[in-house]
Design a protein around this motif. Structure first.
Motif, PDB file in Angstrom:
ATOM      1  N   GLN B 534     -93.009-101.741   6.894  1.00  0.00           N
ATOM      2  CA  GLN B 534     -92.193-101.716   5.672  1.00  0.00           C
ATOM      3  C   GLN B 534     -92.360-102.998   4.859  1.00  0.00           C
ATOM      4  OE1 GLN B 534     -90.799 -99.095   4.769  1.00  0.00           O
ATOM      5  NE2 GLN B 534     -90.757 -97.907   6.634  1.00  0.00           N
ATOM      6  N   ASN B 535     -92.103-102.856   3.561  1.00  0.00           N
ATOM      7  CA  ASN B 535     -92.225-103.992   2.654  1.00  0.00           C
ATOM      8  C   ASN B 535     -91.029-104.936   2.781  1.00  0.00           C
ATOM      9  OD1 ASN B 535     -91.498-105.289   0.025  1.00  0.00           O
ATOM     10  ND2 ASN B 535     -93.558-104.593  -0.430  1.00  0.00           N
ATOM     11  N   VAL B 536     -91.307-106.208   3.003  1.00  0.00           N
ATOM     12  CA  VAL B 536     -90.268-107.191   3.294  1.00  0.00           C
ATOM     13  C   VAL B 536     -89.282-107.391   2.145  1.00  0.00           C
ATOM     14  CG1 VAL B 536     -89.895-109.642   3.747  1.00  0.00           C
ATOM     15  CG2 VAL B 536     -91.640-108.423   5.004  1.00  0.00           C
ATOM     16  N   SER B 537     -89.804-107.640   0.937  1.00  0.00           N
ATOM     17  CA  SER B 537     -88.879-107.965  -0.164  1.00  0.00           C
ATOM     18  C   SER B 537     -88.081-106.744  -0.601  1.00  0.00           C
ATOM     19  CB  SER B 537     -89.630-108.572  -1.345  1.00  0.00           C
ATOM     20  OG  SER B 537     -90.811-107.868  -1.558  1.00  0.00           O
ATOM     21  N   PHE B 538     -88.650-105.552  -0.463  1.00  0.00           N
ATOM     22  CA  PHE B 538     -87.925-104.330  -0.808  1.00  0.00           C
ATOM     23  C   PHE B 538     -86.650-104.234   0.033  1.00  0.00           C
ATOM     24  CE2 PHE B 538     -87.438 -99.677   0.181  1.00  0.00           C
ATOM     25  CZ  PHE B 538     -86.947 -99.301  -1.046  1.00  0.00           C
ATOM     26  N   LEU B 581     -76.233 -96.935   0.220  1.00  0.00           N
ATOM     27  CA  LEU B 581     -77.181 -96.457   1.236  1.00  0.00           C
ATOM     28  C   LEU B 581     -77.766 -95.107   0.835  1.00  0.00           C
ATOM     29  CD1 LEU B 581     -75.572 -97.242   4.711  1.00  0.00           C
ATOM     30  CD2 LEU B 581     -77.903 -97.740   4.026  1.00  0.00           C
ATOM     31  N   GLY B 582     -76.882 -94.228   0.346  1.00  0.00           N
ATOM     32  CA  GLY B 582     -77.314 -92.877  -0.053  1.00  0.00           C
ATOM     33  C   GLY B 582     -78.353 -92.926  -1.162  1.00  0.00           C
ATOM     34  N   LEU B 583     -78.081 -93.729  -2.204  1.00  0.00           N
ATOM     35  CA  LEU B 583     -79.027 -93.813  -3.320  1.00  0.00           C
ATOM     36  C   LEU B 583     -80.359 -94.416  -2.873  1.00  0.00           C
ATOM     37  CD1 LEU B 583     -77.080 -94.799  -6.556  1.00  0.00           C
ATOM     38  CD2 LEU B 583     -78.011 -92.610  -5.865  1.00  0.00           C
ATOM     39  N   THR B 589     -89.110 -94.956  -3.737  1.00  0.00           N
ATOM     40  CA  THR B 589     -89.849 -95.675  -2.685  1.00  0.00           C
ATOM     41  C   THR B 589     -89.641 -95.006  -1.334  1.00  0.00           C
ATOM     42  OG1 THR B 589     -89.386 -97.671  -3.909  1.00  0.00           O
ATOM     43  CG2 THR B 589     -90.252 -97.963  -1.706  1.00  0.00           C
ATOM     44  N   MET B 590     -88.376 -94.607  -1.052  1.00  0.00           N
ATOM     45  CA  MET B 590     -88.120 -93.964   0.230  1.00  0.00           C
ATOM     46  C   MET B 590     -88.844 -92.621   0.302  1.00  0.00           C
ATOM     47  SD  MET B 590     -86.506 -96.081   2.048  1.00  0.00           S
ATOM     48  CE  MET B 590     -85.943 -95.220   3.490  1.00  0.00           C
ATOM     49  N   TYR B 591     -88.919 -91.904  -0.825  1.00  0.00           N
ATOM     50  CA  TYR B 591     -89.636 -90.626  -0.827  1.00  0.00           C
ATOM     51  C   TYR B 591     -91.091 -90.827  -0.448  1.00  0.00           C
ATOM     52  CZ  TYR B 591     -86.303 -87.058  -2.141  1.00  0.00           C
ATOM     53  OH  TYR B 591     -85.293 -86.152  -2.099  1.00  0.00           O
ATOM     54  N   GLU B 592     -91.682 -91.928  -0.947  1.00  0.00           N
ATOM     55  CA  GLU B 592     -93.071 -92.223  -0.575  1.00  0.00           C
ATOM     56  C   GLU B 592     -93.183 -92.465   0.927  1.00  0.00           C
ATOM     57  OE1 GLU B 592     -94.563 -95.429  -2.901  1.00  0.00           O
ATOM     58  OE2 GLU B 592     -95.140 -94.114  -4.556  1.00  0.00           O
ATOM     59  N   TYR B 594     -91.242 -91.180   3.163  1.00  0.00           N
ATOM     60  CA  TYR B 594     -91.129 -89.879   3.853  1.00  0.00           C
ATOM     61  C   TYR B 594     -92.418 -89.067   3.726  1.00  0.00           C
ATOM     62  CZ  TYR B 594     -86.133 -90.861   2.948  1.00  0.00           C
ATOM     63  OH  TYR B 594     -84.900 -91.440   2.830  1.00  0.00           O
ATOM     64  N   GLY B 595     -93.341 -89.513   2.861  1.00  0.00           N
ATOM     65  CA  GLY B 595     -94.566 -88.745   2.631  1.00  0.00           C
ATOM     66  C   GLY B 595     -94.406 -87.704   1.535  1.00  0.00           C
ATOM     67  N   LEU B 596     -93.352 -87.826   0.708  1.00  0.00           N
ATOM     68  CA  LEU B 596     -93.140 -86.892  -0.408  1.00  0.00           C
ATOM     69  C   LEU B 596     -93.556 -87.594  -1.707  1.00  0.00           C
ATOM     70  CD1 LEU B 596     -89.550 -85.744   0.609  1.00  0.00           C
ATOM     71  CD2 LEU B 596     -91.632 -84.381   0.783  1.00  0.00           C
ATOM     72  N   PRO B 597     -93.880 -86.820  -2.758  1.00  0.00           N
ATOM     73  CA  PRO B 597     -94.236 -87.480  -4.021  1.00  0.00           C
ATOM     74  C   PRO B 597     -93.051 -88.276  -4.584  1.00  0.00           C
ATOM     75  CG  PRO B 597     -94.502 -85.083  -4.158  1.00  0.00           C
ATOM     76  CD  PRO B 597     -93.926 -85.368  -2.823  1.00  0.00           C
ATOM     77  N   ALA B 598     -93.312 -89.522  -5.027  1.00  0.00           N
ATOM     78  CA  ALA B 598     -92.231 -90.377  -5.529  1.00  0.00           C
ATOM     79  C   ALA B 598     -91.500 -89.720  -6.692  1.00  0.00           C
ATOM     80  CB  ALA B 598     -92.802 -91.719  -5.951  1.00  0.00           C
ATOM     81  N   LYS B 599     -92.259 -88.937  -7.503  1.00  0.00           N
ATOM     82  CA  LYS B 599     -91.639 -88.331  -8.695  1.00  0.00           C
ATOM     83  C   LYS B 599     -90.622 -87.256  -8.354  1.00  0.00           C
ATOM     84  CE  LYS B 599     -95.062 -89.442 -12.152  1.00  0.00           C
ATOM     85  NZ  LYS B 599     -96.235 -89.020 -12.890  1.00  0.00           N
ATOM     86  N   SER B 600     -90.656 -86.746  -7.122  1.00  0.00           N
ATOM     87  CA  SER B 600     -89.709 -85.686  -6.771  1.00  0.00           C
ATOM     88  C   SER B 600     -88.348 -86.248  -6.348  1.00  0.00           C
ATOM     89  CB  SER B 600     -90.296 -84.819  -5.649  1.00  0.00           C
ATOM     90  OG  SER B 600     -90.428 -85.614  -4.477  1.00  0.00           O
TER      91      SER B 600
END
Lengths: 93, 644
Positions: B534-538, B581-583, B589-592, B594-600
Motif C-alpha cells: 500500500q501507498n504510505v502517504s495515502f 471510514l465508509g467514504l 483509490t480503494m476501488y483500484e 479491489y481490482g475494480l475500475p476507479a471510475k466505478s
C-alpha cells in the motif's frame, strides 16, 4: 473515576482572555490559509505570477504560511505570559 | 545499481538501536507509577517536549513521503508541508491549554472530564485505536520498504525488527523512554536535513548531477506513416512499437537485451530517447532495463534539460543561495520521468520515459492535483477536502494530544507547542529544497518515490547516505512508539480502568499498559506485513481525515458550546469515524485496490474530510440539542471554557 491533570495545576485566572486571543489569532490564520487554498483551487494560474524577489506567488505564499505560524505563535505566547502574570499576580496581592 | 548494502549504515543503525534500548532500560527501572508510565510523570521540560513533538509528528510520511512527492511532482508535495504545519495553529490556539487543563493521561479523559460518561470513554478509546492503527500501518510498511534496499533484509524482517525495538521502548518505560527517543530523533532529523540542504546549495545546479551519472542516449531514427522503420545504430533491432494518446514507446534490442525508448518526431526528424523499464516476465522474474537486478543496469535519475540564468543556458552554476536555488529551478527546464504500463507477450513492462517539464510548472501546484488543465469540479473539491483534513487533523491526533500530559502546566504546553512549530516549520521549509534537490540532482529511484531523500544524500557521499538511512529508521521508531503509547493508554486506561471499571492497583495499571503495548506492537507487525504494497502517504492522509472527522468536532464543541452533551459527543465520534471510514472504502483509490475500475466508485472523492468533518459537527449539534432539552434541568455539567 478521578480525572484531572497528571500534575497539579495552579488556578489560572487568565483563561478567558487567553482563549479569546487564541480564537482571534486562529481566525486570522484560517483566513490566510483559506486564501491560499482558494487561489490554488480557483485561480491556479495566479500561483505562477512573480511577486517578490523573482519568486512566484506559490513559493512566497507557502513560505509565508510557515513563517507566519511561528510569528503568530510567538505573539500568542507573549500576550499569554503577560495576561498570566498580570491577572494571576493581581489576584494574589 | 541503486542500492548497495552499506556496512557503515548497518553500524550506525545498530549504534542507534543499542542507545535507544539502553535508554529505555535505564528509564524502565525508574518507571513504577501509572503517571510516570502514561504521562512521564508530567515532568518533561517544555523544550524537550517541543522537540519530542517534532520527533513524534515528523513521521515516515514527512521525511520520506513529502520529500519524495516533491521530487516527483514538485510543489504539489509541498502543499502537504503547508497543511501539516497549519494544523499546529489549531493545536496551539485552541486545543493545547484546555487539553492540558482537562485531561490526565489520554484525550478521552479530556472529553469526559465534565461528564463521566461511559459512552464517551468507550467511543473516544475506540477512535484513538482506529486513528492510531491507521497511522501505524504506513509507518510499519515504510519500515519494511526501506529495510530491503538499505540493509538488504526482506520486508517482513524490517517490519518485525522495528516492531520488536518499539515494543522494548514502550514496554519498559512507556512515555518517558518514548519522549527521549522522539527528542533524539527529532533533533537529528532537523540537523541532518539542514546538512543535506547545505550540500544542495554548495553543489549548485549542474547539467550532469554527479560524476557517474548515466549519459542518456538519443538515436536518430526513420519513420514512415508514424511507424518506426530504421535506427541509425544498426546494432539495435526494432522489436515493437506502442502508441499512446500522448507518447509513442518503442522496444529495441541489442545483444539479446531488450531496451525501451520514447519516439520523438520534430520538424520531420525522428529520434529515440532512452527510457528506463522494469519487466515482469511470464514466470514472475523482475528485469531491470532488461537484466536481473544484480547486473546493476538500473540507476538513479533526475536532471536538468536546460539550466537558464538570465535567459542564457549554462552547464553549472557553482554554489547558490536558498532562494536563488528555487528561482533558478523555476527558470530552467527539468527532465521528469513519466510512467506507462505495457502488456506485451505475457510480460508486464513499466516504462519510465523522459518528460521535459518547465520549472515554472514545477514550482506551482498542478502537476499532481488536477487544478488547472483537465480539472473537474470533483478534482477541485478533492483538493479542498485534503487541505481541510490536513488543517483540522493534527489537533485531533491522539498520539499528539497525549504529549500535553507530559509537561507540568499550561504554560509549558504552550511553549512546547511553539518550539514544535519552529522545529517542524523549519523542517518543512527544508522539504522543498530536499525534494527539488533530489528531482534535479539524480536522487530519484523511479520505482519508489519514498527513497528520494536517502538517495539524494547518497549523491553527496556514503557517510551522509548511511546516517540518513539510519535516521529514516529512527524516524519510524519515534513515531511508532508514540502511537503505541497512545493505543496502550486507550486500552489499559480508558477501556480497562475507566470503562469496564476493572479494579487495578497503580502497579497493575502499569502492567496492563505494558501488556497492551506488546499486543498492539504485534498487531502492528502483522498489519505492516499484510499491507506491504500500500501507498504510505495515502494511508497517513486517511488517518488525518478520520481523526479530524471523529475527534475534532467533539474537542471544539466541548470547549465552545455550552449545550454540548455526552450523547452528542459520543454520537459525533461514532458518525465521524464510520462515515469517514465508509467514504474511504468507497473511494476511487480503494476501488483500484479491489481490482475494480476507479471510475466505478460511487463517490469520486479520495479525501472524505469535506463531507465527514461538517457531518461530525452537525451530528454533535443535533444530538446535543435533542438530549440537552430533556436533561437541561439536571445536567449542570455541560460547560464551556468561555463560560468559566
Amino acid at each position: 473515576m478521578l480525572h484531572g491533570p497528571a500534575a497539579e495545576l495552579k488556578e489560572d485566572k487568565s483563561i478567558v482572555r487567553k482563549t479569546r486571543l487564541g480564537l482571534w489569532l486562529f481566525f486570522i490564520y484560517l483566513a490566510i490559509y483559506a486564501g491560499f487554498v482558494i487561489i490554488a483551487t480557483f485561480f491556479p494560474s495566479m500561483m505562477g505570477a512573480e511577486v517578490l524577489g523573482g519568486q512566484n506567488l506559490a513559493v512566497v505564499y507557502g513560505m509565508t504560511l510557515i513563517v507566519l505560524a511561528l510569528v503568530m505563535g510567538l505573539i500568542y505566547n507573549f500576550f499569554c505570559n503577560k495576561y498570566e502574570q498580570q491577572m494571576n499576580e493581581e489576584d494574589a496581592s | 545499481m541503486i542500492y548497495e548494502v552499506s556496512t557503515l549504515a548497518i553500524v550506525i543503525f545498530l549504534f542507534f538501536v543499542v542507545t535507544v534500548i539502553g535508554l529505555s532500560l535505564y528509564f524502565g527501572n525508574k518507571t513504577k507509577s501509572a503517571s510516570s508510565y502514561y504521562a512521564a510523570g508530567g515532568k518533561i521540560h517544555w523544550a524537550v517536549n517541543g522537540i519530542a513533538f517534532a520527533g513524534d509528528y515528523l513521521s515516515a510520511a514527512s521525511f520520506l513521503g513529502i520529500c519524495g512527492m516533491i521530487a516527483f511532482y514538485g510543489y504539489d508535495g509541498f502543499v502537504y508541508s503547508i497543511g501539516f504545519l497549519a494544523g499546529w495553529m489549531v493545536a496551539l490556539f485552541i486545543v493545547a491549554e484546555p487539553m492540558k487543563r482537562m485531561g490526565k493521561y489520554t484525550f478521552a479523559d479530556a472529553l469526559d472530564s465534565k461528564f463521566n460518561s461511559r459512552a464517551i470513554k468507550l467511543t473516544a478509546a475506540i477512535s484513538t485505536l482506529v486513528v492510531s492503527v491507521f497511522y501505524l500501518i504506513p509507518q510499519m510498511v515504510g519500515a519494511g520498504a526501506i529495510m530491503l534496499p538499505l540493509l538488504g533484509f526482506p520486508h517482513w524482517v524490517g517490519v518485525t525488527l522495528v516492531g520488536a525495538i518499539v515494543i522494548i521502548i514502550v514496554a519498559t518505560a512507556g512515555m518517558t523512554s518514548t519522549t527521549y527517543v522522539q527528542f533524539i530523533k527529532g533533533g537529528l532529523l532537523i540537523i541532518f536535513s539542514t546538512v543535506i540542504a547545505f550540500y544542495i546549495f554548495q553543489n549548485g545546479l549542474n547539467l550532469k548531477p554527479t560524476k557517474d551519472y548515466h549519459d542518456f542516449i538519443t538515436l536518430n531514427a526513420q519513420v514512415a506513416e508514424g511507424n518506426i522503420t530504421a535506427v541509425e545504430d544498426d546494432s539495435y533491432t526494432i522489436e515493437s512499437q506502442h502508441n499512446f494518446e500522448n507518447v509513442v514507446l518503442v522496444k529495441l534490442s541489442k545483444d539479446g537485451i531488450p531496451t525501451w525508448w520514447k519516439l520523438n518526431i520534430k520538424d520531420d526528424k525522428a529520434s529515440l530517447e532512452e527510457a528506463l523499464a522494469i519487466t515482469i516476465t511470464a514466470d514472475g522474474a523482475h528485469l531491470y532495463n532488461g537484466e536481473v537486478q544484480a547486473a546493476g543496469r538500473f540507476y538513479q535519475v533526475g536532471h536538468f534539460n536546460k539550466i537558464i540564468i538570465d535567459g542564457k543556458e549554462v552547464e553549472s552554476t557553482g554554489p547558490v543561495g536558498a532562494m536563488e536555488f528555487l528561482k533558478l529551478v523555476e527558470d530552467s527546464e527539468i527532465v521528469r520521468f513519466s510512467k506507462k504500463i505495457i502488456f506485451d507477450k505475457n510480460e508486464k513492462i513499466t516504462v519510465f520515459y523522459q518528460n521535459i517539464t518547465l520549472g515554472k510548472d514545477i514550482m506551482k501546484p498542478g502537476l499532481y492535483y488536477k487544478l488547472d488543465k483537465g480539472a473537474t469540479a470533483w478534482s477541485k473539491i478533492d483538493f479542498i477536502s485534503l487541505m481541510l483534513a490536513l488543517f483540522l487533523g493534527t489537533a485531533a491526533l491522539p498520539h499528539i494530544l497525549i504529549r500535553y500530559y507530559t509537561v507540568p502546566d499550561q504554560r509549558s504546553a504552550r511553549r512546547s507547542t511553539i518550539l514544535a512549530i519552529a522545529a517542524i516549520g523549519f523542517f518543512y521549509v527544508l522539504t522543498l529544497f530536499i525534494g527539488t534537490g533530489a528531482m534535479v540532482g539524480g536522487g530519484l529511484d523511479v520505482e519508489s518515490s519514498n527513497m528520494s531523500a536517502p538517495l539524494l544524500a547518497k549523491t553527496f557521499g556514503i557517510v551522509l547516505f548511511s546516517i540518513v538511512s539510519a535516521l529514516a529508521f529512527a524516524t519510524i521508531l519515534g513515531t511508532v512508539s508514540g502511537l503505541i503509547v497512545a493505543s496502550a493508554g486507550a486500552v489499559a486506561h480508558d477501556l480497562m480502568d475507566n470503562y469496564f471499571k476493572i479494579e487495578m492497583s497503580d502497579h497493575a495499571k502499569v502492567k496492563a499498559g505494558k501488556i497492551t503495548s506488546v499486543v498492539v506492537g504485534i498487531i502492528a507487525i502483522i498489519l505492516g506485513i499484510i499491507f506491504k504494497d500500500q501507498n504510505v502517504s495515502f494511508l497517513v492522509g486517511l488517518a488525518f481525515a478520520i481523526a479530524a472527522s471523529a475527534n475534532l468536532p467533539a474537542i471544539i464543541m466541548i470547549l465552545f458550546w455550552k449545550k454540548t452533551t455526552a450523547k452528542g459527543i459520543s454520537w459525533a465520534i461514532v458518525v465521524g469515524m464510520v462515515s469517514s471510514l465508509g467514504l474511504i472504502l468507497l473511494s476511487p483509490t480503494m476501488y483500484e485496490i479491489y481490482g475494480l475500475p476507479a471510475k466505478s466508485a460511487p463517490i469520486p472523492l479520495q479525501n472524505p474530510g469535506i463531507i465527514t468533518i461538517p457531518l461530525g459537527f452537525l451530528v454533535l449539534y443535533l444530538v446535543s440539542l435533542f438530549t440537552y432539552v430533556k436533561r437541561s434541568k439536571t445536567d449542570k455539567d455541560t460547560v464551556s471554557v468561555i463560560a468559566e
